[in-house]
Write an enzyme that holds these catalytic residues in place. Sequence first.
Site, PDB file in Angstrom:
ATOM      1  N   ARG A 124       0.849  -1.205   0.000  1.00 21.16           N
ATOM      2  CA  ARG A 124       0.000   0.000   0.000  1.00 21.16           C
ATOM      3  C   ARG A 124       0.880   1.248   0.000  1.00 21.16           C
ATOM      4  O   ARG A 124       0.499   2.294  -0.495  1.00 21.16           O
ATOM      5  CB  ARG A 124      -0.959   0.009   1.202  1.00 21.16           C
ATOM      6  N   LYS A 177      -5.045   6.918 -19.665  1.00 19.08           N
ATOM      7  CA  LYS A 177      -5.259   7.412 -21.032  1.00 19.08           C
ATOM      8  C   LYS A 177      -4.018   7.175 -21.893  1.00 19.08           C
ATOM      9  O   LYS A 177      -3.656   6.046 -22.134  1.00 19.08           O
ATOM     10  CB  LYS A 177      -5.660   8.887 -20.986  1.00 19.08           C
ATOM     11  N   TYR A 220     -11.777  18.368 -15.896  1.00 16.22           N
ATOM     12  CA  TYR A 220     -12.342  17.035 -16.075  1.00 16.22           C
ATOM     13  C   TYR A 220     -13.570  16.878 -15.166  1.00 16.22           C
ATOM     14  O   TYR A 220     -13.582  17.389 -14.041  1.00 16.22           O
ATOM     15  CB  TYR A 220     -11.270  15.990 -15.715  1.00 16.22           C
ATOM     16  N   ASP A 247      -3.190  19.323 -14.509  1.00 15.34           N
ATOM     17  CA  ASP A 247      -3.558  18.012 -15.053  1.00 15.34           C
ATOM     18  C   ASP A 247      -3.068  17.985 -16.504  1.00 15.34           C
ATOM     19  O   ASP A 247      -3.589  18.692 -17.359  1.00 15.34           O
ATOM     20  CB  ASP A 247      -5.086  17.839 -14.970  1.00 15.34           C
TER      21      ASP A 247
HETATM   22  C1  LIG Z   1      -9.737  10.464 -17.484  1.00 12.19           C
HETATM   23  C2  LIG Z   1      -9.243  11.716 -16.916  1.00 12.19           C
HETATM   24  C3  LIG Z   1      -9.078  11.863 -15.528  1.00 12.19           C
HETATM   25  C4  LIG Z   1      -9.463  10.770 -14.549  1.00 12.19           C
HETATM   26  O1  LIG Z   1      -8.667   9.631 -14.692  1.00 12.19           O
HETATM   27  P1  LIG Z   1      -9.166   8.156 -14.266  1.00 12.19           P
HETATM   28  O2  LIG Z   1      -7.939   7.334 -14.479  1.00 12.19           O
HETATM   29  O3  LIG Z   1     -10.324   7.805 -15.132  1.00 12.19           O
HETATM   30  O4  LIG Z   1      -9.560   8.235 -12.823  1.00 12.19           O
HETATM   31  C5  LIG Z   1      -8.578  13.054 -15.065  1.00 12.19           C
HETATM   32  N1  LIG Z   1      -8.266  14.069 -15.894  1.00 12.19           N
HETATM   33  C6  LIG Z   1      -8.415  13.967 -17.220  1.00 12.19           C
HETATM   34  C7  LIG Z   1      -8.066  15.117 -18.087  1.00 12.19           C
HETATM   35  C8  LIG Z   1      -8.907  12.796 -17.785  1.00 12.19           C
HETATM   36  O5  LIG Z   1      -9.073  12.711 -19.103  1.00 12.19           O
END
Ligand SMILES: *Cc1c(COP(=O)(O)O)cnc(C)c1O
Length: 393
Positions: free
Chosen positions: A59, A209, A112, A184
């Site tokens: 963890r 992604k 997001y 982000d």
């Molecule tokens: C998909 C996404 C997230 C969240 O990510 P997860 O792995 O689905 O929790 C955050 N920010 C952006 C820009 C995203 O495209």
Amino acid sequence: MKSKTSKSGTLAVWGGEAEGFPDGAVTPPITSSVAFAHHDIDQWHRVAIGESKGHIYSRNTNPTVAVLEEKIRLLEDAEHATSFATGMGAISSTLFALLTPGKRVVSIKDTYGGTSKIFLEFLPPYGVNITLCETANHEQLEAEISRGCDLVYLETPTNPTLKIVDLKRLATAAHKVGATVVVDNTFATPINQNPLKLGADLVIHSATKFLCGHSDAMGGILCGKRELVDKVFRFREINGASLQADPAYMIARGMKTLELRIERQNASALKIAHFLKAHPKVSDVFYPGLPTHTGHDIAKNQMTGFGGVMSFSLKGDYDMVKKFLPRLKLVHLAASLGSVSTLAGPPRTTSHVELSDEQRKHLGIPESLIRYSVGIENVEDLMEDLEQGLKSV
Ligand SMILES: *Cc1c(COP(=O)(O)O)cnc(C)c1O
């Protein structure tokens, strides 16, 4: 366009792997073990208090997960990195670890969907003040930041209309008032944009992604200033949003082709954006690589490629979208983005499903908008597919 001189392709392959693995293995072993044995009790204690390298319990840290963290740390040229079970795990852990009652956050309206929910629903009950500005209105953002704030949270390009915010400009404003800047970087990836170099203190990725790139593993990453990453890591050790060895391996494996994929997706997306822009059945195309895009000049300055995601609207209503999308053959009609296969869907059913028609309109999301995440397929095939689909409606 800024020129790319870094060695991203090399780091994507060798990052975290340069020292080799037991038995001469040429790929990272998947260490599923939950706990790590120590025969010397003093040594065990030194590892536990962070004085010696090593692992105690998965963890907290795990050797397979550490390979992935190091890869992304090097690609973002960060002091430190830590990982999470998902991108939202990274985002929520970061916000809840850094914010306390009375703190003020300045952010944008187009974050997001999940992030936006944290701002609007989950942080306010803890007495955190949130101000969300019009995404590309830099004057408003600067004015709100200069009123005093503790954290500036940004995203660029944004979902789904690919708005661009000037990271250097806003980081400068934020640092004048002593605020921490979090970006982000999921849509751009470290190949196309390095927010730390533009003044950010922390960078977050949904590794689900582009980093993973194959839609088969979930993860999140935070990297940046050591002290800040450490603070969030200490919270994640306890809240338990930890990444496991199996998905870490999958993401690290996917990342070896990150630069190849992104170069291909940058080039294909630009070509497709121009094709759609000229198409009589398309009313608008949102892609920062198009000179007509409102954020094009800023994007050209802070990115080395414009990315693989775009959105476009049809000259028609939502019914036309419902007819058009199923006619496409080379696309998964699914949520998510950044995969080797092309993915598409209307924000109305995916990222912005919980908003009312009015709210979507307010965010500048046309009813007939389609988000299109370009895969690595042959670009001529993708354009032919779009052409036949558009012809049929
Ligand atoms: C998909 C996404 C997230 C969240 O990510 P997860 O792995 O689905 O929790 C955050 N920010 C952006 C820009 C995203 O495209």
